[in-house]
Design a protein around this motif. Structure first.
Motif, PDB file in Angstrom:
ATOM      1  N   THR A 313      -0.297  -6.531   2.270  1.00  0.00           N
ATOM      2  CA  THR A 313      -0.811  -5.754   1.425  1.00  0.00           C
ATOM      3  C   THR A 313      -2.062  -6.143   1.006  1.00  0.00           C
ATOM      4  O   THR A 313      -2.571  -7.187   1.207  1.00  0.00           O
ATOM      5  N   VAL A 318      -1.801  -1.936  -1.656  1.00  0.00           N
ATOM      6  CA  VAL A 318      -1.630  -0.986  -0.307  1.00  0.00           C
ATOM      7  C   VAL A 318      -1.217  -1.696   0.776  1.00  0.00           C
ATOM      8  O   VAL A 318      -1.746  -2.687   1.314  1.00  0.00           O
ATOM      9  N   ASN A 319      -0.046  -1.434   1.452  1.00  0.00           N
ATOM     10  CA  ASN A 319       0.664  -1.809   2.387  1.00  0.00           C
ATOM     11  C   ASN A 319      -0.041  -1.348   3.686  1.00  0.00           C
ATOM     12  O   ASN A 319       0.232  -0.062   4.017  1.00  0.00           O
ATOM     13  N   ILE A 320      -0.750  -2.297   4.528  1.00  0.00           N
ATOM     14  CA  ILE A 320      -1.405  -1.785   5.759  1.00  0.00           C
ATOM     15  C   ILE A 320      -0.578  -2.104   6.827  1.00  0.00           C
ATOM     16  O   ILE A 320      -1.222  -1.818   8.080  1.00  0.00           O
ATOM     17  N   SER A 322       2.328  -0.632   7.593  1.00  0.00           N
ATOM     18  CA  SER A 322       3.208   0.647   7.749  1.00  0.00           C
ATOM     19  C   SER A 322       2.486   1.748   7.623  1.00  0.00           C
ATOM     20  O   SER A 322       1.447   1.813   6.905  1.00  0.00           O
ATOM     21  N   GLY A 323       3.189   2.913   7.474  1.00  0.00           N
ATOM     22  CA  GLY A 323       2.420   4.009   7.254  1.00  0.00           C
ATOM     23  C   GLY A 323       2.584   4.968   8.506  1.00  0.00           C
ATOM     24  O   GLY A 323       2.724   4.473   9.575  1.00  0.00           O
ATOM     25  N   LYS A 357      -2.988   9.184  -0.483  1.00  0.00           N
ATOM     26  CA  LYS A 357      -2.852   8.209   0.787  1.00  0.00           C
ATOM     27  C   LYS A 357      -4.074   7.473   0.656  1.00  0.00           C
ATOM     28  O   LYS A 357      -5.152   7.755   0.250  1.00  0.00           O
ATOM     29  N   THR A 405     -10.010  -0.165   4.827  1.00  0.00           N
ATOM     30  CA  THR A 405      -9.145   0.936   3.999  1.00  0.00           C
ATOM     31  C   THR A 405     -10.079   1.546   3.180  1.00  0.00           C
ATOM     32  O   THR A 405     -11.203   1.342   2.735  1.00  0.00           O
ATOM     33  N   ARG A 440      -3.733   4.463  10.204  1.00  0.00           N
ATOM     34  CA  ARG A 440      -2.687   4.671   9.350  1.00  0.00           C
ATOM     35  C   ARG A 440      -2.984   5.378   8.235  1.00  0.00           C
ATOM     36  O   ARG A 440      -3.957   4.984   7.480  1.00  0.00           O
ATOM     37  N   SER A 442      -1.427   5.241   4.479  1.00  0.00           N
ATOM     38  CA  SER A 442      -0.319   4.175   3.660  1.00  0.00           C
ATOM     39  C   SER A 442      -0.193   4.532   2.170  1.00  0.00           C
ATOM     40  O   SER A 442      -1.514   4.860   1.758  1.00  0.00           O
ATOM     41  N   SER A 445       2.551  -0.379  -1.751  1.00  0.00           N
ATOM     42  CA  SER A 445       3.813  -1.224  -1.543  1.00  0.00           C
ATOM     43  C   SER A 445       4.826  -1.041  -2.391  1.00  0.00           C
ATOM     44  O   SER A 445       4.638  -0.957  -3.573  1.00  0.00           O
TER      45      SER A 445
END
Length: 447
Positions: A313, A318-320, A322-323, A357, A405, A440, A442, A445
């Motif tokens: 994260t 923010v979960n980087i 996944s997504g 997002k 990001t 992605r 995302s 999290s």
């Protein structure tokens, strides 16, 4: 409408090292006050200057510029006609720019030199020199090389006598000089000779050299032979009187000492092997004990730990890792502007990034197929993350270990400063670099 350009004289001539000027007339045929940039295109641009380089003209107004041709007296500026163009770029109407073409005739000049390496040589039977013909002029020169021996004591031979030397280059010839007579002993004899380069109506150019002939027998040969005979006699006497008895005694003592040393080494190896065996047994017991303790500790740790989970994260949660995957391209169309600090903004196409997002960028590819000149920036909000010169690339890609990001409060955007469109220029005269992004989308999290 743009500009029209005219030059009073399109056929000019100039001698390298001197200069000549010509006048160029520029008319603003547009309906707006316009700024015109003037420069030179063609191979002559390195030594051609236009003044002024920028002029502001009212509609229908004429402006005059001076073009100064000043080729250096150098072999890089070849003799003969050389085309050039005076390019006028309109700021307000790039499509209305014009080029006035002409030709400048560069006069030939001659700069021929002959060198001899080495100038003086020593030999017993044959000497070798190198003849170097340098053409520092600006046109090819045909040269005939001849040799002369005033005292007629040498036989002089060249690889070849006729050659063509290109401007700014050198030609190398091998010259062999062989004395007619040789002698076993006596003083050195000096034989002068001359090398001359002849080219058409040009004055001949000469280089002087000397061959120093030495006796065939080296001067050190007789003293060295006497010294070797005397040394051999002395060594023979020393061998039978001193060295041979001493060597025999030393050999017997060395054999005895070697035997004792071998026996001591063997005993030391036996003792060392016994110590290593004892140490290995102790280490094996200690390793078994540590393995048992580690197994007990691992069982206890497994019972007390119900498992852990985590995610990669950012500081914003923010979960980087996944997504959903996303890729898109931002195209530009920036108008040409001589001000290098004038940038136009371009953003992500609508609908690509939902409002809730975060955009995670892992790869970018920048394209400049037209070869535009200027600068391109990539920003997060108002912060510049990357700035590159458009003239430095046609295709350029980056791949990030730590991705970029872009959240809702700091969107991704591109800025372009267009100095000059590439060729062929678009109809609207804009710079058209583009950037492709992939990564992605995302969200925050999970807790």
């Amino acid at each position: 409408m743009g500009a029209t350009t005219s030059m009073a004289s399109k056929q000019l001539s100039v001698t390298p090292g001197e200069s000549i000027e010509a006048k160029v007339l520029v008319r603003n045929n547009g309906t707006l006050v316009d700024q015109f940039s003037l420069d030179i295109v063609g191979d002559a641009r390195e030594w051609v200057e236009v003044v002024p380089r920028v002029m502001n003209l009212m509609p229908g107004q004429d402006g005059e510029a001076t073009v100064r041709f000043a080729p250096p007296r150098d072999a890089s500026v070849l003799a003969g006609p050389m085309p050039f163009g005076v390019r006028v770029l309109s700021r307000e109407e790039p499509g209305g720019s014009s080029v006035e073409e002409g030709a400048i005739d560069v006069a030939p000049f001659t700069d021929l030199q002959v060198e001899l390496t080495p100038k003086s040589s020593k030999c017993r039977s044959k000497a070798v020199h190198e003849v170097v013909v340098d053409n520092s002029g600006n046109y090819p020169i045909g040269v005939d090389v001849v040799t002369d021996d005033p005292e007629e004591q040498l036989r002089l031979t060249l690889d070849h006598s006729s050659l063509m030397v290109q401007p700014g280059t050198s030609a190398f010839l091998k010259l062999r000089a062989k004395p007619h007579d040789r002698f076993l002993r006596g003083n050195e004899r000096r034989h002068p000779f001359v090398v001359t380069a002849v080219s058409g109506d040009l004055p001949p150019i000469t280089a002087n050299g000397t061959v120093v002939q030495q006796q065939l027998l080296p001067k050190w040969l007789l003293p060295a032979a006497v010294a070797l005979v005397a040394l051999a006699a002395v060594l023979t006497v020393l061998w039978f009187t001193l060295v041979r008895p001493t060597v025999q005694t030393a050999a017997r003592e060395a054999g005895k000492a070697a035997a004792e040393e071998v026996q001591a080494d063997m005993q030391e190896q036996v003792d060392l092997a016994e110590r290593k065996a004892v140490a290995a047994e102790e280490q094996s017991a200690a390793a078994q004990k540590q393995a048992a303790e580690a197994a007990t500790a691992a069982g206890a740790a497994g019972a007390n730990n119900g498992g852990a989970r985590g995610a990669t994260t950012t500081q914003d949660g923010v979960n980087i890792a996944s997504g959903s995957a996303v890729d898109f391209r931002i195209t530009t169309g920036a108008a040409a502007d001589p001000n290098p600090e004038a940038f136009e903004n371009f953003g992500v196409p609508n609908g690509v990034i939902p409002a809730d997002k975060t955009l995670v960028i892992t790869d970018i590819i920048m394209q400049n197929p037209q070869g535009d000149a200027g600068r391109l920036r990539i920003l997060r909000g108002n912060d510049v993350l990357l700035e590159v010169g458009l003239a430095n690339f046609r295709d350029l890609d980056y791949h990030f270990l730590e991705p970029w990001t872009f959240g809702p409060g700091a969107p991704l955007k591109i800025q372009v400063s267009c100095q000059a469109p590439g060729a062929p220029a678009p109809a609207d005269g804009d710079c058209t670099p583009a950037v492709s992004f992939s990564g992605r989308l995302s969200g925050p999290s999970a807790g």
